[in-house]
Design a protein around this motif. Structure first.
Motif, PDB file in Angstrom:
ATOM      1  N   ASP B  54       0.874  -1.177   0.000  1.00  0.00           N
ATOM      2  CA  ASP B  54       0.000   0.000   0.000  1.00  0.00           C
ATOM      3  C   ASP B  54       0.913   1.230   0.000  1.00  0.00           C
ATOM      4  OD1 ASP B  54      -2.186   1.666   0.176  1.00  0.00           O
ATOM      5  OD2 ASP B  54      -2.384   1.466   2.359  1.00  0.00           O
ATOM      6  N   ILE B  55       0.582   2.201  -0.799  1.00  0.00           N
ATOM      7  CA  ILE B  55       1.464   3.374  -0.890  1.00  0.00           C
ATOM      8  C   ILE B  55       1.251   4.309   0.298  1.00  0.00           C
ATOM      9  CG2 ILE B  55       2.037   5.431  -2.249  1.00  0.00           C
ATOM     10  CD1 ILE B  55       3.102   2.754  -3.380  1.00  0.00           C
ATOM     11  N   GLN B  56      -0.021   4.531   0.681  1.00  0.00           N
ATOM     12  CA  GLN B  56      -0.245   5.441   1.803  1.00  0.00           C
ATOM     13  C   GLN B  56      -0.197   4.678   3.119  1.00  0.00           C
ATOM     14  OE1 GLN B  56      -3.872   7.192   2.996  1.00  0.00           O
ATOM     15  NE2 GLN B  56      -3.067   9.282   2.922  1.00  0.00           N
ATOM     16  N   THR B  66       9.647   1.016  -0.642  1.00  0.00           N
ATOM     17  CA  THR B  66      10.062   0.308  -1.853  1.00  0.00           C
ATOM     18  C   THR B  66      11.487   0.681  -2.241  1.00  0.00           C
ATOM     19  OG1 THR B  66       7.773   0.302  -2.600  1.00  0.00           O
ATOM     20  CG2 THR B  66       9.447  -0.177  -4.258  1.00  0.00           C
ATOM     21  N   LYS B  67      11.800   1.980  -2.166  1.00  0.00           N
ATOM     22  CA  LYS B  67      13.156   2.443  -2.481  1.00  0.00           C
ATOM     23  C   LYS B  67      14.169   1.739  -1.586  1.00  0.00           C
ATOM     24  CE  LYS B  67      11.946   7.070  -4.035  1.00  0.00           C
ATOM     25  NZ  LYS B  67      11.696   8.389  -3.466  1.00  0.00           N
ATOM     26  N   ALA B  95       5.531   5.706  -8.515  1.00  0.00           N
ATOM     27  CA  ALA B  95       5.612   4.323  -8.019  1.00  0.00           C
ATOM     28  C   ALA B  95       6.644   3.540  -8.822  1.00  0.00           C
ATOM     29  CB  ALA B  95       4.242   3.663  -8.114  1.00  0.00           C
ATOM     30  N   ALA B  96       6.611   3.724 -10.160  1.00  0.00           N
ATOM     31  CA  ALA B  96       7.566   3.031 -11.026  1.00  0.00           C
ATOM     32  C   ALA B  96       8.988   3.487 -10.706  1.00  0.00           C
ATOM     33  CB  ALA B  96       7.240   3.304 -12.499  1.00  0.00           C
ATOM     34  N   ALA B  97       9.131   4.808 -10.481  1.00  0.00           N
ATOM     35  CA  ALA B  97      10.451   5.351 -10.180  1.00  0.00           C
ATOM     36  C   ALA B  97      10.992   4.774  -8.881  1.00  0.00           C
ATOM     37  CB  ALA B  97      10.380   6.879 -10.097  1.00  0.00           C
ATOM     38  N   ALA B  98      10.108   4.523  -7.945  1.00  0.00           N
ATOM     39  CA  ALA B  98      10.548   3.972  -6.659  1.00  0.00           C
ATOM     40  C   ALA B  98      10.973   2.502  -6.810  1.00  0.00           C
ATOM     41  CB  ALA B  98       9.444   4.112  -5.626  1.00  0.00           C
TER      42      ALA B  98
END
Lengths: 630, 127
Positions: B54-56, B66-67, B95-98
């Motif tokens: 979950d991102i938040q 994730t990074k 999200a993709a960048a992370a």
């Protein structure tokens, strides 16, 4: 806003250029006249080369004329005099026959005088013979000069005698026709030389004035600070016209008076008035008429005695006084006031120039006003843009948050519904019941969220109207307590209401205040661990009723005390981090509702010590209640 | 591929319940974490085949987590599928960048979600 630059341009250019270009044209005409005259001179004789060498200095030219007249006409001496104050003043002489100036009034009793009066050449063959009959006034002088044959020619400028040139011999030997013609030529050349010198002097003065005006124009455009410009102007005017005191008064619309904004004085003792209250004195007469008033001698001018209102002004006004209006687009802005200790006259040219400089001040003021206006508008625009950016950022964040908050319960509703409807998935009875509860709760949560978003939007759009009635806060607290008692009981939380019976009934929207209280109690119950305490208290001061909602929950870090009242900013409590169920809008809405009542809301809390939320409502709401209908 | 281990990091209990059910219905073993910190604690001793993130999240958010996973050689290869209720422009890119390979928005479409999970588990197997 897009009209601003064109408005500026059309306002500025014509009025600034006009007085300046008019003077430029005049100088151009003078310059042309001068160069024509100079051409004439250089063409006629060597005398005028002297003129060309030193054009503005009259003396060497007249000396050259006198010398050449005496030599070429074979005379013992030559003299050139100019009419001045009813007598003839000697400006140049050549030869040995030194004679003092007569100083006598111009009559026909002397050859040179007669030439002026008759406007023609007088040829006296033997002055000694005609002394008694024709030229009695020459008696005295002739005894010294021993003059016999005299030739006098008037200096005529456009037919008007301005002086005379006289050549004499100590013997009786009449001048030839050629010599007479030559003297007339010398007379003409003297006139041209005198006229040249006058024009040149005038041009030099005008150039000085023009450059002064240019300086003013430049500083008006370069420096948009008003005081230095005005100070420069008064200094220039004092310098050019040799006044003793020059002041600029500007209209102060706030105080309804003229206030001195710049002054330059050569008199140590002078202070002079700093203000002219509306309607008083010469300055206000000038304001009414829009025309300058000039008093060449204030002592003899009855208008001055009538208009000058202050004793100090009258006492100081011992000589010359003039007031020029400063106008921009016909609107009176102030005055330029010039004083001289001695009475004096102003030539029409001088009057015109001071008027022109006053106009220039008007333009400068207009420019400064425009500049200020533009600057203010620009600043306003920038502030608005920043506000809008902030509002826009806030709105984007709000939308992102709303989107997030709506999707979370929808995710549960849709996801669990799908699961329950999918025949391929095996769902136990226990799970089925739990999933349905999730769907129901998420639906309720969604409804609450939508209601709060709507309320908040109404508040922000100024469209939420309070229905104010006089009510008792204790009733509101009890109603809220009744509503939430079951919820508190579930967590074995001790929920209590303590209310002082003497609290006055106050004007409020009871339904909205109940909403606030419910939110605060709901939060308290939510965050307080099982078996804890939540209490409600109300008390009153002279001005406000204060409500306290306290709990024995985990507390809120001080850094979050303000943030939690913002939309979607819930405090993260503890390291477990399990997010409390809530819309994140409750406190934001509570804050807005309390503020609409003219009250305040805040929290006092420390981590580990529970929280106490307070809000106040004014007792005499009346004028303080915002957003009231009717 | 039943039995593959999936770490589910999601702070909302209801959503956790849903996702867990969906994954378990496909035979995956699901471990739950309510925060990133809790997840890192779990990762000290266990290695899942895939992470649903979950991102938040409270505290360290999903992107940051994730990074961090991608910086650590021990966890770098675990595919991360992001699940988020953020649906604003640029969210997918961040999200993709992370380092997330998949990106699912809430409300979750059951089929799409399970397809993604299967896809990245499969890819991982082939890599």
């Amino acid at each position: 806003m897009s009209t601003m630059p064109s408005k500026l341009t059309s306002k500025r250019l014509p009025s600034r250029e006009e007085p300046f270009s008019k003077l430029k044209r005049e100088v151009e005409i003078l310059r042309r006249e001068l160069s024509e005259a100079l051409e004439q001179q250089t063409a006629t004789s060597e005398i005028l080369r002297a003129v060309a060498r030193s054009p503005s200095d009259l003396q060497p030219v007249l000396d050259t004329v006198a010398k050449n007249a005496a030599r070429l006409c074979d005379a013992n001496d030559a003299q050139i005099g100019l009419v001045e104050g009813g007598t003839l003043r000697r400006l140049a002489s050549y030869g040995s026959m030194a004679v003092p100036a007569s100083g006598l009034p111009i009559t026909r009793g002397m050859p040179a005088h007669r030439a002026i009066v008759d406007r023609q050449t007088i040829h006296v063959h033997d002055l000694a013979a005609e002394l008694e009959t024709e030229f009695p006034e020459s008696k005295e002088r002739r005894q010294i000069s021993q003059a016999r044959t005299v030739l006098a020619t008037p200096l005529l400028r456009e037919g008007v005698p301005i002086g005379a040139i006289v050549i004499r011999r100590t013997e009786v030997r009449p001048f030839t026709d050629k010599q007479i013609a030559l003297l007339k030529t010398f007379a003409d050349q003297a006139v041209i030389a005198i006229e040249n010198a006058r024009l040149l002097q005038e041009r030099e003065n005008r150039n000085l004035e023009l450059s002064a005006l240019h300086d003013v124009t430049v500083s008006a455009n370069q420096s948009l600070e008003i005081k230095p410009v005005l100070q420069e102007v008064v200094r220039k005017i004092t310098e050019i016209f040799n006044f003793d005191v020059v002041s600029i008064f500007l209209l102060d619309t706030k105080m309804d008076q003229l206030s001195r904004q710049a002054g330059f004085t050569r008199l140590a003792e002078h202070a002079g008035p700093r203000i002219h209250p509306r309607g008083q004195g010469i300055a206000w007469r000038v304001a009414e008429t829009g025309e300058p008033m000039i008093f060449e001698n204030v002592n003899t001018d009855p208008r001055y005695q009538e208009l000058s209102y202050s004793k100090a002004a009258r006492q100081f006004g011992s000589g010359f006084f003039a007031v020029f209006p400063i106008k921009a687009k016909g609107r009176f802005l102030g005055t330029v006031q010039c004083r001289g200790r001695e009475p004096r006259k102003l030539t029409p040219d001088e009057v015109r120039l001071i008027k022109s400089m006053s106009d220039q001040i008007g333009v400068a003021l207009e420019n400064i006003n425009l500049f200020d206006e533009v600057r203010d508008k620009t600043a306003e625009l920038e502030a608005r843009t920043r506000e809008m950016e902030v509002a826009s950022q806030h709105k984007s964040r709000f939308l992102a948050s709303v989107s997030h908050e709506l999707r979370t319960p929808l995710n549960a509703i849709i996801g669990f519904s799908e699961v329950l409807l999918d025949p391929s998935l095996e769902v136990s009875e226990e799970k089925r019941s739990r999933f349905l509860t999730h769907i129901l709760n998420s639906g309720k949560h969604l409804l609450g969220l939508i209601n709060e978003i709507l309320d908040l939007s109404k508040v922000e759009a100024g469209r939420l109207e309070l229905e104010i009635e006089t009510a008792a806060i204790s009733d509101v607290l009890e109603a809220a307590e009744n509503t939430l008692r079951p919820l508190a009981a579930k967590k074995a939380i001790d929920l209590r209401v303590e209310s002082d019976g003497r609290i006055p009934r106050i004007p409020m929207d009871a339904a909205r205040i109940r909403q606030v209280v419910l939110n605060l109690i709901g939060n308290a119950i939510k965050f307080t661990p099982e078996g804890g305490q939540v209490w409600l208290r109300a008390d009153a001061s002279d001005e406000v009723v204060r409500v306290e909602v306290g709990d024995t929950g985990p507390g809120i870090p001080v850094k979050d005390h303000e943030r939690i009242f913002l939309e979607f900013e819930q405090a993260r409590i503890g390291s477990a981090g399990s997010k409390p169920e809530g819309t994140g809008l409750g406190l934001a809405l509570a804050k807005k509702l309390v503020e609409m009542h003219g009250g305040k809301i805040w929290v006092e809390s420390k981590v580990g010590e529970g929280s106490r939320f307070y809000f106040t409502l004014p007792i005499s709401a009346g004028a303080e209640v915002k957003g009231l209908k009717g | 591929m039943p039995g593959e281990k999936i770490l589910l990091i999601e702070d909302n209990a209801v959503n956790r319940d849903l996702i867990q059910f969906l994954l378990e219905s496909q035979g995956y073993q699901v471990r739950e974490a309510a925060t990133a910190e809790e997840a890192f604690e779990f990762l000290k001793t266990q290695r899942p085949d895939l992470i649903v993130m979950d991102i938040q999240l409270p505290g360290m958010d999903g992107l940051e987590a994730t990074k961090k996973l991608k910086e650590n050689p021990a966890t770098r290869d675990i595919p991360v599928v992001a699940v988020t209720s953020y649906a604003m422009k640029g969210d997918r890119e961040s999200a993709a960048a992370a380092g997330c390979v998949g990106y699912i928005t809430k409300p979750i479409d059951k089929t799409t979600f399970l397809h993604e999970v299967a896809l990245y588990l499969g890819n991982k197997g082939g890599a």
